[in-house]
Write a protein that holds these residues in place. Structure first.
Motif, PDB file in Angstrom:
ATOM      1  N   ASN A   1       0.819  -1.221   0.000  1.00 19.84           N
ATOM      2  CA  ASN A   1       0.000   0.000   0.000  1.00 19.84           C
ATOM      3  C   ASN A   1       0.853   1.272   0.000  1.00 19.84           C
ATOM      4  O   ASN A   1       0.637   2.192   0.786  1.00 19.84           O
ATOM      5  CB  ASN A   1      -0.946   0.022   1.207  1.00 19.84           C
ATOM      6  N   ASN A   2       1.838   1.302  -0.880  1.00 16.73           N
ATOM      7  CA  ASN A   2       2.738   2.468  -1.011  1.00 16.73           C
ATOM      8  C   ASN A   2       3.608   2.703   0.217  1.00 16.73           C
ATOM      9  O   ASN A   2       4.204   3.771   0.361  1.00 16.73           O
ATOM     10  CB  ASN A   2       1.953   3.741  -1.348  1.00 16.73           C
ATOM     11  N   ASN A   3       3.635   1.739   1.131  1.00 13.72           N
ATOM     12  CA  ASN A   3       4.553   1.784   2.265  1.00 13.72           C
ATOM     13  C   ASN A   3       5.716   0.843   1.994  1.00 13.72           C
ATOM     14  O   ASN A   3       5.512  -0.284   1.510  1.00 13.72           O
ATOM     15  CB  ASN A   3       3.853   1.348   3.555  1.00 13.72           C
ATOM     16  N   ILE A   4       6.911   1.288   2.309  1.00 14.94           N
ATOM     17  CA  ILE A   4       8.095   0.446   2.159  1.00 14.94           C
ATOM     18  C   ILE A   4       8.883   0.474   3.456  1.00 14.94           C
ATOM     19  O   ILE A   4       9.141   1.542   4.016  1.00 14.94           O
ATOM     20  CB  ILE A   4       8.982   0.924   0.995  1.00 14.94           C
ATOM     21  N   VAL A   5       9.251  -0.711   3.935  1.00 19.06           N
ATOM     22  CA  VAL A   5      10.117  -0.828   5.101  1.00 19.06           C
ATOM     23  C   VAL A   5      11.272  -1.742   4.717  1.00 19.06           C
ATOM     24  O   VAL A   5      11.083  -2.936   4.478  1.00 19.06           O
ATOM     25  CB  VAL A   5       9.385  -1.418   6.322  1.00 19.06           C
TER      26      VAL A   5
ATOM     27  N   ASN B   1      12.069   8.104   6.444  1.00 19.78           N
ATOM     28  CA  ASN B   1      12.719   8.142   7.741  1.00 19.78           C
ATOM     29  C   ASN B   1      13.781   7.051   7.776  1.00 19.78           C
ATOM     30  O   ASN B   1      13.556   5.937   7.293  1.00 19.78           O
ATOM     31  CB  ASN B   1      11.656   7.903   8.825  1.00 19.78           C
ATOM     32  N   ILE B   2      14.948   7.364   8.320  1.00 22.84           N
ATOM     33  CA  ILE B   2      15.988   6.353   8.468  1.00 22.84           C
ATOM     34  C   ILE B   2      16.379   6.246   9.937  1.00 22.84           C
ATOM     35  O   ILE B   2      16.609   7.247  10.612  1.00 22.84           O
ATOM     36  CB  ILE B   2      17.220   6.667   7.578  1.00 22.84           C
ATOM     37  N   LYS B   3      16.392   5.012  10.434  1.00 22.36           N
ATOM     38  CA  LYS B   3      16.839   4.728  11.795  1.00 22.36           C
ATOM     39  C   LYS B   3      18.117   3.897  11.715  1.00 22.36           C
ATOM     40  O   LYS B   3      18.247   3.013  10.863  1.00 22.36           O
ATOM     41  CB  LYS B   3      15.779   3.931  12.566  1.00 22.36           C
ATOM     42  N   TYR B   4      19.030   4.185  12.626  1.00 22.52           N
ATOM     43  CA  TYR B   4      20.320   3.493  12.627  1.00 22.52           C
ATOM     44  C   TYR B   4      20.693   3.137  14.057  1.00 22.52           C
ATOM     45  O   TYR B   4      20.842   4.019  14.904  1.00 22.52           O
ATOM     46  CB  TYR B   4      21.378   4.402  12.001  1.00 22.52           C
ATOM     47  N   ASN B   5      20.797   1.852  14.318  1.00 22.75           N
ATOM     48  CA  ASN B   5      21.224   1.369  15.633  1.00 22.75           C
ATOM     49  C   ASN B   5      22.691   0.967  15.546  1.00 22.75           C
ATOM     50  O   ASN B   5      23.037  -0.033  14.900  1.00 22.75           O
ATOM     51  CB  ASN B   5      20.390   0.161  16.073  1.00 22.75           C
ATOM     52  N   ASP B   6      23.548   1.746  16.178  1.00 19.45           N
ATOM     53  CA  ASP B   6      24.976   1.446  16.236  1.00 19.45           C
ATOM     54  C   ASP B   6      25.206   0.490  17.400  1.00 19.45           C
ATOM     55  O   ASP B   6      25.151   0.889  18.563  1.00 19.45           O
ATOM     56  CB  ASP B   6      25.755   2.757  16.429  1.00 19.45           C
ATOM     57  N   LEU B   7      25.439  -0.776  17.087  1.00 21.26           N
ATOM     58  CA  LEU B   7      25.569  -1.794  18.127  1.00 21.26           C
ATOM     59  C   LEU B   7      26.953  -1.798  18.761  1.00 21.26           C
ATOM     60  O   LEU B   7      27.128  -2.354  19.851  1.00 21.26           O
ATOM     61  CB  LEU B   7      25.259  -3.175  17.537  1.00 21.26           C
ATOM     62  N   ILE B   8      27.919  -1.183  18.097  1.00 18.90           N
ATOM     63  CA  ILE B   8      29.268  -1.126  18.646  1.00 18.90           C
ATOM     64  C   ILE B   8      29.366  -0.048  19.723  1.00 18.90           C
ATOM     65  O   ILE B   8      29.924  -0.263  20.805  1.00 18.90           O
ATOM     66  CB  ILE B   8      30.299  -0.860  17.532  1.00 18.90           C
ATOM     67  N   ASN B   9      28.809   1.126  19.419  1.00 18.12           N
ATOM     68  CA  ASN B   9      28.890   2.255  20.348  1.00 18.12           C
ATOM     69  C   ASN B   9      27.617   2.451  21.161  1.00 18.12           C
ATOM     70  O   ASN B   9      27.518   3.414  21.928  1.00 18.12           O
ATOM     71  CB  ASN B   9      29.200   3.535  19.571  1.00 18.12           C
TER      72      ASN B   9
ATOM     73  N   ILE C   1      15.359   3.644  -3.121  1.00 19.35           N
ATOM     74  CA  ILE C   1      15.873   3.025  -1.903  1.00 19.35           C
ATOM     75  C   ILE C   1      16.621   1.777  -2.348  1.00 19.35           C
ATOM     76  O   ILE C   1      16.083   0.940  -3.076  1.00 19.35           O
ATOM     77  CB  ILE C   1      14.745   2.637  -0.929  1.00 19.35           C
ATOM     78  N   ILE C   2      17.884   1.651  -1.919  1.00 20.70           N
ATOM     79  CA  ILE C   2      18.729   0.567  -2.426  1.00 20.70           C
ATOM     80  C   ILE C   2      19.486  -0.081  -1.276  1.00 20.70           C
ATOM     81  O   ILE C   2      19.924   0.585  -0.348  1.00 20.70           O
ATOM     82  CB  ILE C   2      19.730   1.099  -3.482  1.00 20.70           C
ATOM     83  N   CYS C   3      19.638  -1.394  -1.381  1.00 19.31           N
ATOM     84  CA  CYS C   3      20.393  -2.141  -0.385  1.00 19.31           C
ATOM     85  C   CYS C   3      21.196  -3.227  -1.091  1.00 19.31           C
ATOM     86  O   CYS C   3      20.735  -3.804  -2.090  1.00 19.31           O
ATOM     87  CB  CYS C   3      19.441  -2.758   0.632  1.00 19.31           C
TER      88      CYS C   3
ATOM     89  N   GLN D   1      17.219   0.889   9.290  1.00 24.07           N
ATOM     90  CA  GLN D   1      15.863   0.735   8.739  1.00 24.07           C
ATOM     91  C   GLN D   1      15.465   2.008   8.010  1.00 24.07           C
ATOM     92  O   GLN D   1      15.556   3.106   8.555  1.00 24.07           O
ATOM     93  CB  GLN D   1      14.850   0.438   9.830  1.00 24.07           C
ATOM     94  N   ILE D   2      15.012   1.838   6.769  1.00 31.43           N
ATOM     95  CA  ILE D   2      14.469   2.948   5.987  1.00 31.43           C
ATOM     96  C   ILE D   2      12.972   2.710   5.816  1.00 31.43           C
ATOM     97  O   ILE D   2      12.554   1.649   5.347  1.00 31.43           O
ATOM     98  CB  ILE D   2      15.152   3.069   4.618  1.00 31.43           C
ATOM     99  N   TYR D   3      12.192   3.696   6.227  1.00 28.98           N
ATOM    100  CA  TYR D   3      10.732   3.613   6.112  1.00 28.98           C
ATOM    101  C   TYR D   3      10.249   4.722   5.194  1.00 28.98           C
ATOM    102  O   TYR D   3      10.630   5.881   5.345  1.00 28.98           O
ATOM    103  CB  TYR D   3      10.076   3.753   7.484  1.00 28.98           C
TER     104      TYR D   3
END
Length: 218
Positions: free
Chosen positions: A10-14, A200-208, A61-63, A192-194
């Motif tokens: 429905n035009n949503n991309i995660v 919106n982009i969320k980034y969880n840095d697991l190292i720091n 959006i590219i991965c 995560q890109i929504y």
């Protein structure tokens, strides 16, 4: 590198990516806005390869996930993502340019045309498949073997369906059993890109142990 999930509905991309990399590779930098080829992009940055594994810009959006096959090129595959997002390289010409890069799986989501494709370069052939399922999961076969991929894919698709939301998908990636913490490869971040109307982009840095979030126009 990487474990990637993708929800298109429905035009949503995660699009969510766990970055699994060698313990010897430099840690990436959190997302920020870049200008490349006169186009505005947003992406985390890989300082070792001078590119990225996931990003957005120019209605795309590219991965990218590493794959087994061709491994004799020094140019980072992450530069391909930047070139495609910025329009320096056109996706229709990928087959002509693909020998410049080692093997990969590329998730290419064109927001403007609503065309969503999965490209696999094994070093000999470029296989192109349209992404038709609402919910998908992919793995780097440089890290996960065929049995592990098959098992984890079945578990994921049995637990989730197209009604899943972005928060539950992010939670899936952050589960302890989905994070590599020992051995030759570790999970260093989750991005995560929504996209709906804006992005919106969320980034969880697991190292720091830090979290970042940015909004942007796509």
């Amino acid at each position: 590198m990487c474990k990637v999930t993708c929800l298109i509905k429905n035009n949503n991309i995660v699009l969510t990516s766990s970055r699994d990399i060698s313990i010897n590779r430099k840690h990436s930098l959190p997302p920020k806005r870049f200008k490349y080829n006169n186009k505005k992009l947003i992406m985390p940055y890989d300082p070792q390869g001078s590119g990225t594994w996931i990003g957005a810009g120019n209605h795309k959006i590219i991965c990218l996930l590493n794959q087994t096959g061709k491994e004799d090129v020094s140019t980072s595959r992450g530069q391909l993502v930047v070139k495609l997002m910025s329009g320096e390289m056109i996706i229709d010409n990928l087959e002509k340019e693909v020998n410049m890069f080692n093997s990969f799986r590329l998730i290419y989501l064109d927001i403007k045309s609503k065309k969503y494709y999965n490209y696999i370069w094994n070093g000999a052939d470029l296989v192109i498949n349209e992404i038709s399922n609402h919910l998908n999961i992919w793995f780097s076969n440089t890290i996960y073997n065929e049995m592990e991929i098959d098992k984890q894919t079945k578990i994921f698709l049995n637990q989730y369906n197209s009604k899943v939301n972005k928060d539950k998908l992010l939670k899936f990636h952050t589960k302890k059993n989905n994070i590599l913490t020992s051995g030759s490869f570790i999970t260093t971040s989750i991005t995560q890109i929504y996209y709906h109307v804006n992005a919106n982009i969320k980034y969880n840095d697991l190292i720091n142990n830090k979290q970042y979030q940015l909004k942007f126009l796509l």
